[in-house]
Write an enzyme that holds these catalytic residues in place. Sequence first.
Site, PDB file in Angstrom:
ATOM      1  N   TYR A  44       1.725   1.708  13.188  1.00  0.00           N
ATOM      2  CA  TYR A  44       1.960   0.359  12.667  1.00  0.00           C
ATOM      3  C   TYR A  44       1.610  -0.642  13.759  1.00  0.00           C
ATOM      4  O   TYR A  44       0.648  -0.451  14.481  1.00  0.00           O
ATOM      5  CB  TYR A  44       3.399   0.244  12.156  1.00  0.00           C
ATOM      6  CG  TYR A  44       3.613  -0.934  11.258  1.00  0.00           C
ATOM      7  CD1 TYR A  44       2.837  -1.102  10.108  1.00  0.00           C
ATOM      8  CD2 TYR A  44       4.568  -1.893  11.547  1.00  0.00           C
ATOM      9  CE1 TYR A  44       3.013  -2.188   9.277  1.00  0.00           C
ATOM     10  CE2 TYR A  44       4.763  -2.991  10.721  1.00  0.00           C
ATOM     11  CZ  TYR A  44       3.974  -3.136   9.589  1.00  0.00           C
ATOM     12  OH  TYR A  44       4.149  -4.220   8.772  1.00  0.00           O
ATOM     13  N   LYS A  99       0.819  15.980 -13.315  1.00  0.00           N
ATOM     14  CA  LYS A  99      -0.629  15.893 -13.104  1.00  0.00           C
ATOM     15  C   LYS A  99      -0.936  15.705 -11.618  1.00  0.00           C
ATOM     16  O   LYS A  99      -1.880  16.302 -11.084  1.00  0.00           O
ATOM     17  CB  LYS A  99      -1.181  14.724 -13.915  1.00  0.00           C
ATOM     18  CG  LYS A  99      -2.691  14.714 -14.078  1.00  0.00           C
ATOM     19  CD  LYS A  99      -3.157  15.862 -14.938  1.00  0.00           C
ATOM     20  CE  LYS A  99      -4.642  15.816 -15.196  1.00  0.00           C
ATOM     21  NZ  LYS A  99      -5.020  14.901 -16.281  1.00  0.00           N
ATOM     22  N   ALA A 203     -10.303  13.182 -27.428  1.00  0.00           N
ATOM     23  CA  ALA A 203     -10.892  14.421 -26.925  1.00  0.00           C
ATOM     24  C   ALA A 203     -12.015  14.900 -27.825  1.00  0.00           C
ATOM     25  O   ALA A 203     -13.065  15.362 -27.347  1.00  0.00           O
ATOM     26  CB  ALA A 203      -9.810  15.494 -26.801  1.00  0.00           C
TER      27      ALA A 203
END
Length: 756
Positions: A44, A99, A203
């Site tokens: 940082y 996912k 799809a």
Amino acid sequence: MSEKSKVQFTEREALFYHQTIRPGKIEIIASKPMATQRDLSLAYSPGVAVPVQAIADDPQKAYDYTAKGNLVAVISNGSAILGMGNLGALASKPVMEGKAVLFKRFADVDSIDIELNSEDPDALIEAIAMMEPSFGGINLEDIKAPECFVIEQTLRDRMNIPVMHDDQHGTAIITAAGLINACLITGRKMDEIKVVVNGAGAAALACTSLIKSMGVRHDHVIVCDRSGTIYQGRTEQMDQWKSAHAVATEARTLEEALVGADVFLGLSAAGALPPEYVKKMADEPIIFAMANPVPEIIPDEAKAVRPDAIIATGRSDFPNQVNNVLGFPFIFRGALDVSATAINEEMKIAAAHAIAELAREQVHEDVAAAYGGEVQQFGRDYIIPAPFDPRLMEVVPAAVAKAAMESGVAQRPIEDFDAYRLQLKGRLNPTTSVLSSVYAQVRANPKRVIFAEADNEVVLRAAIQYRDFGYGEPILVGRTQNILDLMNELGVPNPESFQIENSMVSEHVAPMVEMIYERLKRRGYLERDVQRMVNTDRNTFAAGLLKMGVGDAMITGMTRPFAQSMKNVRRVLDPAPDKLPFGMHMLVGKNRTVFLADTTINERPSAEELAIIATEAAAVAKRMGHEPRVAFLSYSTFGNPEGKWVERTRDAVHILDDMENVPFEYEGEMAPDAALNPKVMALYPFCRLSAPANVLVMPGLQSANISAKLLREIGGTTSIGPILLGMEKPVQIVPMTAIAPDVLTSAVLAAAGIAD
């Protein structure tokens, strides 16, 4: 054959999984040291100002100095969650986290889930477009049609990073790969086949568009929706995306469209393809029945009327699974690695061909084992690779990256693809793929596992999961009512359907007492002693069941220390012929696995025993996907410093030296840094190890057990074990601190005979 159900579990079990350890499925881990003030100053202020200025001067430097180049956002508004419908953005978070986990597990892509609380396409587009500086790619998920078409196309036009709606294109790519191979097997050409698509959602239309891009003629594809065929001139229930696929046809129903058709692509609803429709298709029909969880037709029903059919589904319990995980992680991996500005048709086609070609290669032993050893090569029941085939990571990203370069969307081209494939291979730990195949192998060859402490909630949860996930039948040892009460508390349906063995009433007690007494009568045991042990000691009783063949494997350890459990088991079971019982831990990290032995049994192994431990541990490492490199550890490295306790270790090395054709690398005696640190290893140019060791043979139980437990508590690795090897029957003894997933893993390893 009746339809096989998908994996089942109780709602409580699913909630427990997502809540336990820490809520959710992901966490953020720093990739740089953060221990000292200097580290923080570099991470940082003030050190961070240097890369800030570098990126301001050259935006491409963001890929060098930040995580952008390996970071994908998984974004949804929850308007089409799985098959559950529009449940909202917040409800989609568990799916999006999942996912993200798949991205990491399969392709080492870092991913963050983002749920946006809006169904306004314009608002979603604006929100997502503003995220471009943060991410290297955008994976859209579970957004309903037709809005998903507008959102994706607009973002692709506006953003300079890859954007892909996986519900559309992931399914399309895997379907296309399977279609390539099905046509090859049946002698068809893509520009000649006649295709019927049932379903007109995201799809289905993506599949239609992609196969047309790959050579299927527009007028050879008939798309059907709930209103029938999409024909030129139709006006009801039409939109611009359906209209793009309208054709001149007299067919008005799915049944009429299928007459003489070569291919059925189903992304619609359960049972939408009756067997009588299949009869009307061309010879050797190709059927992709991808509705989930129940396909348009069960493969056995289709085979009953057309034995010559090639059939794929979205299900893992049938051959030829169309699984998006074969595509999206590796497609993004390749796109990220060349800093692609888009995922275009060329990249999707390249991915489809790469996946298809992989299925035609010789099948790995691990993949074949996962199919019960029945599928050995490319064929009608193997047109799509298995999701855990480790070669996917090498071939698909490379194909996608090359297509990105050739189509002009790669900003950072790859110069050496051989080196790139090696880099890809090194990104993942092969243990994870092999463990996946071990699980699938057991599912294909179910076993009966005896859970010796089934009235313990952790053990019972693992036993329930063992059956629910299709690995076989658990045999529950304990007091009957205690187990039934606990199952009722856990919300288990039909608890009476489980096999419970209660040592107070079991029919196996009498012959077991006779068997064990015959074994122990000259070791100081009276028959009443044996009777009492069988009635009161769960490990003795469970081991007796295993010895008698009531079960195929056994799990214990949750309620007693390892040594005590092992002592009880050894009263009943012997070592395997010519084997030495010992324990081994697998320490699984991000990029490598280290096997540590013997961590549980032999206090001061002799040189001969150390050589046996090394040989058996190396065999397990080989089975787990690694080329074994064995280091015999010591506090001394090749004689420095001198000591009186290193002779056994040196002698073990000499024993292996005197053997012929030892099938693994080995070296010793070595301190841990010499075995694991390439810089230290380089100080000893005569060292026979070609790379850091991955099998560590410890000089004694004290150092081994301390090391294993220390690494488990403070290390950055996943510890699996101890794994018990060398027994006549598969037995695993878990740590008393194990949680249900640990117990389940041990049960699966026992059922797979990992120690054989």
